[in-house]
Design a protein around this motif. Structure first.
Motif, PDB file in Angstrom:
ATOM      1  N   VAL A  24       0.840  -1.198   0.000  1.00 58.19           N
ATOM      2  CA  VAL A  24       0.000   0.000   0.000  1.00 58.19           C
ATOM      3  C   VAL A  24       0.877   1.251   0.000  1.00 58.19           C
ATOM      4  CG1 VAL A  24      -0.238  -0.015   2.516  1.00 58.19           C
ATOM      5  CG2 VAL A  24      -1.985   1.082   1.156  1.00 58.19           C
ATOM      6  N   GLY A  25       0.375   2.311  -0.617  1.00 56.67           N
ATOM      7  CA  GLY A  25       1.157   3.528  -0.733  1.00 56.67           C
ATOM      8  C   GLY A  25       0.809   4.616   0.265  1.00 56.67           C
ATOM      9  N   VAL A  26      -0.121   4.356   1.170  1.00 58.60           N
ATOM     10  CA  VAL A  26      -0.537   5.374   2.135  1.00 58.60           C
ATOM     11  C   VAL A  26       0.117   5.138   3.493  1.00 58.60           C
ATOM     12  CG1 VAL A  26      -2.729   5.827   0.964  1.00 58.60           C
ATOM     13  CG2 VAL A  26      -2.620   4.092   2.784  1.00 58.60           C
ATOM     14  N   ASP A  27       0.078   6.149   4.331  1.00 57.63           N
ATOM     15  CA  ASP A  27       0.653   6.101   5.675  1.00 57.63           C
ATOM     16  C   ASP A  27      -0.278   5.315   6.598  1.00 57.63           C
ATOM     17  OD1 ASP A  27       2.616   6.722   7.539  1.00 57.63           O
ATOM     18  OD2 ASP A  27       1.822   8.729   7.964  1.00 57.63           O
ATOM     19  N   LEU A  28       0.281   4.336   7.300  1.00 57.76           N
ATOM     20  CA  LEU A  28      -0.498   3.467   8.182  1.00 57.76           C
ATOM     21  C   LEU A  28      -0.169   3.723   9.650  1.00 57.76           C
ATOM     22  CD1 LEU A  28      -0.057   0.018   6.374  1.00 57.76           C
ATOM     23  CD2 LEU A  28      -2.000   1.591   6.187  1.00 57.76           C
ATOM     24  N   TYR A  29      -1.142   3.425  10.504  1.00 59.74           N
ATOM     25  CA  TYR A  29      -0.910   3.476  11.942  1.00 59.74           C
ATOM     26  C   TYR A  29      -1.700   2.374  12.633  1.00 59.74           C
ATOM     27  CZ  TYR A  29      -5.539   5.253  13.190  1.00 59.74           C
ATOM     28  OH  TYR A  29      -6.882   5.361  13.408  1.00 59.74           O
ATOM     29  N   VAL A  30      -1.302   2.083  13.839  1.00 57.52           N
ATOM     30  CA  VAL A  30      -2.086   1.267  14.765  1.00 57.52           C
ATOM     31  C   VAL A  30      -2.199   2.083  16.048  1.00 57.52           C
ATOM     32  CG1 VAL A  30      -1.429  -0.980  13.787  1.00 57.52           C
ATOM     33  CG2 VAL A  30      -0.087  -0.008  15.658  1.00 57.52           C
ATOM     34  N   PRO A  31      -3.254   1.869  16.832  1.00 59.39           N
ATOM     35  CA  PRO A  31      -3.374   2.627  18.078  1.00 59.39           C
ATOM     36  C   PRO A  31      -2.104   2.491  18.929  1.00 59.39           C
ATOM     37  CG  PRO A  31      -5.390   1.439  17.631  1.00 59.39           C
ATOM     38  CD  PRO A  31      -4.382   0.978  16.607  1.00 59.39           C
ATOM     39  N   LYS A  32      -1.742   3.558  19.575  1.00 56.78           N
ATOM     40  CA  LYS A  32      -0.583   3.665  20.464  1.00 56.78           C
ATOM     41  C   LYS A  32       0.752   3.801  19.741  1.00 56.78           C
ATOM     42  CE  LYS A  32      -2.866   1.348  24.258  1.00 56.78           C
ATOM     43  NZ  LYS A  32      -2.850   0.299  25.245  1.00 56.78           N
ATOM     44  N   LEU A  33       0.761   3.786  18.409  1.00 59.66           N
ATOM     45  CA  LEU A  33       1.994   4.024  17.653  1.00 59.66           C
ATOM     46  C   LEU A  33       1.748   5.168  16.671  1.00 59.66           C
ATOM     47  CD1 LEU A  33       3.331   0.427  16.828  1.00 59.66           C
ATOM     48  CD2 LEU A  33       4.178   2.020  18.561  1.00 59.66           C
ATOM     49  N   ASN A  34       2.788   5.954  16.413  1.00 61.04           N
ATOM     50  CA  ASN A  34       2.657   7.073  15.472  1.00 61.04           C
ATOM     51  C   ASN A  34       2.458   6.596  14.041  1.00 61.04           C
ATOM     52  OD1 ASN A  34       2.981   8.992  17.471  1.00 61.04           O
ATOM     53  ND2 ASN A  34       5.196   9.024  17.255  1.00 61.04           N
ATOM     54  N   PHE A  35       3.084   5.461  13.698  1.00 61.45           N
ATOM     55  CA  PHE A  35       2.977   4.902  12.356  1.00 61.45           C
ATOM     56  C   PHE A  35       3.486   3.463  12.411  1.00 61.45           C
ATOM     57  CE2 PHE A  35       7.363   6.118  12.584  1.00 61.45           C
ATOM     58  CZ  PHE A  35       8.028   5.139  11.869  1.00 61.45           C
ATOM     59  N   VAL A  36       3.218   2.726  11.353  1.00 64.78           N
ATOM     60  CA  VAL A  36       3.814   1.400  11.169  1.00 64.78           C
ATOM     61  C   VAL A  36       4.248   1.261   9.717  1.00 64.78           C
ATOM     62  CG1 VAL A  36       2.631   0.208  13.060  1.00 64.78           C
ATOM     63  CG2 VAL A  36       1.549   0.296  10.810  1.00 64.78           C
ATOM     64  N   PHE A  37       5.341   0.526   9.518  1.00 63.86           N
ATOM     65  CA  PHE A  37       5.780   0.197   8.163  1.00 63.86           C
ATOM     66  C   PHE A  37       4.936  -0.944   7.607  1.00 63.86           C
ATOM     67  CE2 PHE A  37       9.893   1.821   9.931  1.00 63.86           C
ATOM     68  CZ  PHE A  37       9.983   2.950   9.127  1.00 63.86           C
ATOM     69  N   GLY A  38       4.362  -1.748   8.492  1.00 64.72           N
ATOM     70  CA  GLY A  38       3.556  -2.873   8.060  1.00 64.72           C
ATOM     71  C   GLY A  38       2.812  -3.492   9.223  1.00 64.72           C
ATOM     72  N   LEU A  39       2.014  -4.480   8.895  1.00 67.37           N
ATOM     73  CA  LEU A  39       1.221  -5.194   9.892  1.00 67.37           C
ATOM     74  C   LEU A  39       0.951  -6.583   9.344  1.00 67.37           C
ATOM     75  CD1 LEU A  39      -0.464  -4.876  12.576  1.00 67.37           C
ATOM     76  CD2 LEU A  39      -2.415  -4.418  11.083  1.00 67.37           C
ATOM     77  N   SER A  40       0.909  -7.568  10.224  1.00 68.79           N
ATOM     78  CA  SER A  40       0.615  -8.928   9.764  1.00 68.79           C
ATOM     79  C   SER A  40      -0.085  -9.712  10.859  1.00 68.79           C
ATOM     80  CB  SER A  40       1.891  -9.646   9.333  1.00 68.79           C
ATOM     81  OG  SER A  40       2.806  -9.651  10.402  1.00 68.79           O
ATOM     82  N   GLN A  41      -0.582 -10.867  10.471  1.00 66.65           N
ATOM     83  CA  GLN A  41      -1.217 -11.802  11.382  1.00 66.65           C
ATOM     84  C   GLN A  41      -0.214 -12.900  11.696  1.00 66.65           C
ATOM     85  OE1 GLN A  41      -4.380 -12.986   8.718  1.00 66.65           O
ATOM     86  NE2 GLN A  41      -5.856 -11.741   9.835  1.00 66.65           N
TER      87      GLN A  41
END
Length: 177
Positions: free
Chosen positions: A77-94
């Motif tokens: 993905v080309g957009v900026d991502l975040y998860v709660p409690k973090l300013n941003f993430v480079f990625g996320l997985s299960q």
């Protein structure tokens, strides 16, 4: 097992062309097939107007909706991502799941005011793709700063680590096979 790559939004074609062969080489014998299967739009419901970012969990759910349950899905993905409690993430997985997501937004040198550099973007993207898929295949974060499974909280940490598993992580990965 097949790794499906899904482009979400605008992603450079050359990046998508390079990913399959690299991922097959990295994850053999766990994956025997890899390819770009489709493109999806970015879900508007994932956008947080106050933060001006997209919630990673929502994008990952969107990625997996209707996908083949026998395959591992990697969204780029080309957009900026975040998860709660973090300013941003480079990625996320299960972890031990079937979905992973990598954002190239902060991996791009242009984000830091630097000149465009596709090779640097490629090197960063492949590290994060391997890292996130490593989680899907059961690996946790590694304390070896050179291991691709080392947690990256900044672009400097992404640049510092290699695109390879340390011997411990490689052994854990192959043990799963």
């Amino acid at each position: 097992m097949k790794i499906e790559i899904v482009a979400i939004g605008s992603i450079p074609d050359l990046l998508l062309q390079r990913l399959p062969a690299m991922l097959i080489e990295t994850f053999k014998p766990l994956a025997d097939e890899c390819g770009v299967t489709t493109r999806k739009s970015i879900p508007s419901t994932a956008f947080d107007a106050q933060r001006r970012q997209y919630r990673a969990e929502s994008v990952l759910r969107h990625l997996l909706f209707g996908a083949d349950r026998d395959n591992v899905i990697l969204g780029i993905v080309g957009v900026d991502l975040y998860v709660p409690k973090l300013n941003f993430v480079f990625g996320l997985s299960q972890l031990l799941g079937r979905g992973a997501l990598v954002s190239i937004h902060r991996l791009n040198p242009s984000f830091y005011g630097q000149a465009p550099d596709f090779e640097l973007l490629w090197n960063r993207t492949r590290k994060e793709a391997i890292h996130e898929l490593g989680h899907v295949f059961g690996l946790n974060h590694c304390d070896d700063p050179k291991c691709v499974m080392n947690f990256s909280n900044s672009i400097l940490e992404v640049d510092r680590k290699s695109s390879h598993f340390c011997s411990r992580c490689r052994a854990k990965l192959l043990h799963r096979f």
